[in-house]
Design a protein around this motif. Sequence first.
Motif, PDB file in Angstrom:
ATOM      1  N   ASP A  73      51.873  55.730  27.795  1.00  0.00           N
ATOM      2  CA  ASP A  73      51.839  54.335  27.366  1.00  0.00           C
ATOM      3  C   ASP A  73      51.841  54.264  25.835  1.00  0.00           C
ATOM      4  O   ASP A  73      51.001  54.901  25.182  1.00  0.00           O
ATOM      5  CB  ASP A  73      50.576  53.659  27.908  1.00  0.00           C
ATOM      6  CG  ASP A  73      50.434  52.236  27.390  1.00  0.00           C
ATOM      7  OD1 ASP A  73      51.221  51.373  27.814  1.00  0.00           O
ATOM      8  OD2 ASP A  73      49.550  52.017  26.526  1.00  0.00           O
ATOM      9  N   PRO A  74      52.768  53.499  25.233  1.00  0.00           N
ATOM     10  CA  PRO A  74      52.871  53.454  23.764  1.00  0.00           C
ATOM     11  C   PRO A  74      51.594  53.034  23.049  1.00  0.00           C
ATOM     12  O   PRO A  74      51.212  53.656  22.049  1.00  0.00           O
ATOM     13  CB  PRO A  74      54.000  52.444  23.520  1.00  0.00           C
ATOM     14  CG  PRO A  74      54.833  52.486  24.753  1.00  0.00           C
ATOM     15  CD  PRO A  74      53.846  52.740  25.873  1.00  0.00           C
ATOM     16  N   GLU A  75      50.920  51.991  23.531  1.00  0.00           N
ATOM     17  CA  GLU A  75      49.690  51.562  22.860  1.00  0.00           C
ATOM     18  C   GLU A  75      48.602  52.617  22.969  1.00  0.00           C
ATOM     19  O   GLU A  75      47.904  52.898  21.996  1.00  0.00           O
ATOM     20  CB  GLU A  75      49.198  50.227  23.429  1.00  0.00           C
ATOM     21  CG  GLU A  75      50.008  49.042  22.959  1.00  0.00           C
ATOM     22  CD  GLU A  75      49.418  47.705  23.395  1.00  0.00           C
ATOM     23  OE1 GLU A  75      48.216  47.649  23.737  1.00  0.00           O
ATOM     24  OE2 GLU A  75      50.177  46.713  23.376  1.00  0.00           O
ATOM     25  N   ARG A 164      44.174  47.995  15.862  1.00  0.00           N
ATOM     26  CA  ARG A 164      44.573  46.572  15.934  1.00  0.00           C
ATOM     27  C   ARG A 164      45.932  46.340  15.285  1.00  0.00           C
ATOM     28  O   ARG A 164      46.808  45.689  15.855  1.00  0.00           O
ATOM     29  CB  ARG A 164      43.524  45.687  15.240  1.00  0.00           C
ATOM     30  CG  ARG A 164      42.371  45.263  16.093  1.00  0.00           C
ATOM     31  CD  ARG A 164      41.539  44.152  15.437  1.00  0.00           C
ATOM     32  NE  ARG A 164      41.138  44.432  14.063  1.00  0.00           N
ATOM     33  CZ  ARG A 164      40.096  45.179  13.714  1.00  0.00           C
ATOM     34  NH1 ARG A 164      39.330  45.719  14.635  1.00  0.00           N
ATOM     35  NH2 ARG A 164      39.793  45.362  12.440  1.00  0.00           N
ATOM     36  N   LEU A 165      46.100  46.882  14.098  1.00  0.00           N
ATOM     37  CA  LEU A 165      47.374  46.707  13.394  1.00  0.00           C
ATOM     38  C   LEU A 165      48.514  47.421  14.126  1.00  0.00           C
ATOM     39  O   LEU A 165      49.641  46.915  14.181  1.00  0.00           O
ATOM     40  CB  LEU A 165      47.247  47.216  11.962  1.00  0.00           C
ATOM     41  CG  LEU A 165      46.306  46.410  11.074  1.00  0.00           C
ATOM     42  CD1 LEU A 165      46.056  47.142   9.765  1.00  0.00           C
ATOM     43  CD2 LEU A 165      46.849  45.016  10.836  1.00  0.00           C
ATOM     44  N   GLY A 166      48.223  48.575  14.689  1.00  0.00           N
ATOM     45  CA  GLY A 166      49.234  49.296  15.468  1.00  0.00           C
ATOM     46  C   GLY A 166      49.702  48.517  16.683  1.00  0.00           C
ATOM     47  O   GLY A 166      50.890  48.481  16.994  1.00  0.00           O
ATOM     48  N   ARG A 167      48.765  47.876  17.368  1.00  0.00           N
ATOM     49  CA  ARG A 167      49.144  47.047  18.526  1.00  0.00           C
ATOM     50  C   ARG A 167      50.029  45.885  18.091  1.00  0.00           C
ATOM     51  O   ARG A 167      50.956  45.500  18.793  1.00  0.00           O
ATOM     52  CB  ARG A 167      47.887  46.517  19.226  1.00  0.00           C
ATOM     53  CG  ARG A 167      47.172  47.592  20.019  1.00  0.00           C
ATOM     54  CD  ARG A 167      46.006  47.042  20.826  1.00  0.00           C
ATOM     55  NE  ARG A 167      45.125  48.140  21.156  1.00  0.00           N
ATOM     56  CZ  ARG A 167      43.953  48.364  20.571  1.00  0.00           C
ATOM     57  NH1 ARG A 167      43.490  47.553  19.658  1.00  0.00           N
ATOM     58  NH2 ARG A 167      43.231  49.414  20.918  1.00  0.00           N
ATOM     59  N   MET A 168      49.735  45.328  16.917  1.00  0.00           N
ATOM     60  CA  MET A 168      50.584  44.244  16.395  1.00  0.00           C
ATOM     61  C   MET A 168      52.004  44.734  16.158  1.00  0.00           C
ATOM     62  O   MET A 168      52.979  44.029  16.460  1.00  0.00           O
ATOM     63  CB  MET A 168      49.996  43.671  15.105  1.00  0.00           C
ATOM     64  CG  MET A 168      48.669  42.971  15.296  1.00  0.00           C
ATOM     65  SD  MET A 168      47.907  42.689  13.692  1.00  0.00           S
ATOM     66  CE  MET A 168      47.919  40.918  13.674  1.00  0.00           C
ATOM     67  N   VAL A 169      52.134  45.921  15.628  1.00  0.00           N
ATOM     68  CA  VAL A 169      53.462  46.493  15.382  1.00  0.00           C
ATOM     69  C   VAL A 169      54.177  46.736  16.706  1.00  0.00           C
ATOM     70  O   VAL A 169      55.343  46.375  16.865  1.00  0.00           O
ATOM     71  CB  VAL A 169      53.356  47.808  14.562  1.00  0.00           C
ATOM     72  CG1 VAL A 169      54.709  48.510  14.486  1.00  0.00           C
ATOM     73  CG2 VAL A 169      52.825  47.526  13.165  1.00  0.00           C
ATOM     74  N   ILE A 170      53.468  47.313  17.671  1.00  0.00           N
ATOM     75  CA  ILE A 170      54.088  47.583  18.977  1.00  0.00           C
ATOM     76  C   ILE A 170      54.506  46.290  19.674  1.00  0.00           C
ATOM     77  O   ILE A 170      55.623  46.165  20.172  1.00  0.00           O
ATOM     78  CB  ILE A 170      53.141  48.405  19.880  1.00  0.00           C
ATOM     79  CG1 ILE A 170      53.068  49.844  19.368  1.00  0.00           C
ATOM     80  CG2 ILE A 170      53.613  48.390  21.328  1.00  0.00           C
ATOM     81  CD1 ILE A 170      52.062  50.711  20.075  1.00  0.00           C
ATOM     82  N   ARG A 171      53.638  45.322  19.697  1.00  0.00           N
ATOM     83  CA  ARG A 171      53.925  44.073  20.410  1.00  0.00           C
ATOM     84  C   ARG A 171      54.943  43.211  19.675  1.00  0.00           C
ATOM     85  O   ARG A 171      55.672  42.441  20.303  1.00  0.00           O
ATOM     86  CB  ARG A 171      52.640  43.298  20.641  1.00  0.00           C
ATOM     87  CG  ARG A 171      51.723  44.005  21.616  1.00  0.00           C
ATOM     88  CD  ARG A 171      50.375  43.344  21.737  1.00  0.00           C
ATOM     89  NE  ARG A 171      49.495  44.158  22.563  1.00  0.00           N
ATOM     90  CZ  ARG A 171      48.195  44.005  22.616  1.00  0.00           C
ATOM     91  NH1 ARG A 171      47.603  43.077  21.894  1.00  0.00           N
ATOM     92  NH2 ARG A 171      47.465  44.795  23.384  1.00  0.00           N
ATOM     93  N   GLY A 172      55.006  43.357  18.372  1.00  0.00           N
ATOM     94  CA  GLY A 172      55.947  42.556  17.585  1.00  0.00           C
ATOM     95  C   GLY A 172      57.298  43.199  17.422  1.00  0.00           C
ATOM     96  O   GLY A 172      58.233  42.574  16.955  1.00  0.00           O
ATOM     97  N   LYS A 173      57.391  44.462  17.809  1.00  0.00           N
ATOM     98  CA  LYS A 173      58.624  45.248  17.656  1.00  0.00           C
ATOM     99  C   LYS A 173      59.640  44.459  16.894  1.00  0.00           C
ATOM    100  O   LYS A 173      60.660  44.710  16.530  1.00  0.00           O
ATOM    101  CB  LYS A 173      59.161  45.712  18.983  1.00  0.00           C
ATOM    102  CG  LYS A 173      58.307  46.796  19.607  1.00  0.00           C
ATOM    103  CD  LYS A 173      58.960  47.360  20.818  1.00  0.00           C
ATOM    104  CE  LYS A 173      58.047  48.345  21.510  1.00  0.00           C
ATOM    105  NZ  LYS A 173      58.614  48.917  22.674  1.00  0.00           N
TER     106      LYS A 173
END
Length: 173
Positions: A73-75, A164-173
């Motif tokens: 899973d990426p996240e 938190r910031l990483g999840r934003m990057v993943i979800r915002g692709k």
Amino acid sequence: MRDTKTKIAAGLERAFAARGFAEPSVEDLRDAAGVSLRTLYKYTPSRSDMVVVALEYRNDRYLERVFSGLPVDPEAALDVVFERVAGWMEEEASHGCLFHAAVGAAPQDPALQELLRRHKTEMAARTAQATGLAGREADLTLLIEGLMQSWPLLRAEAVESAKRLGRMVIRGK
């Protein structure tokens, strides 16, 4: 032969990580490597070669530690990368990034500059691959480097912020 080279690399890495690049004498480095001066120079003919061998060894250990057995899973993979980087900082790099320190000690050395570039590029590329974020290597570099720089001050808070910031990057692709 391989065992001797690995023994030398490991000893040199420990010495440079503990004492920096300017302080240890060649005799100190020989002692840390656990070999004769002749053997040390056979495998690393100059102090510059000693630094490169130590950093290449460190690079391999670091990448193995951070990227072995990541979740699919990426996240989750990105969270584990951040946790492992923080663990490395706690256990191995309390004085900061040894690659940056090497370049700081010899800023005109193109071999060290290339080693730093290669290390950081590979870190970002592997993170991008593990998280499906190809093309976002600069973002990932910024997050990982930010974590490394802020970890000594913020510790767990830095890890949570990076997640938190990483999840934003993943979800915002």
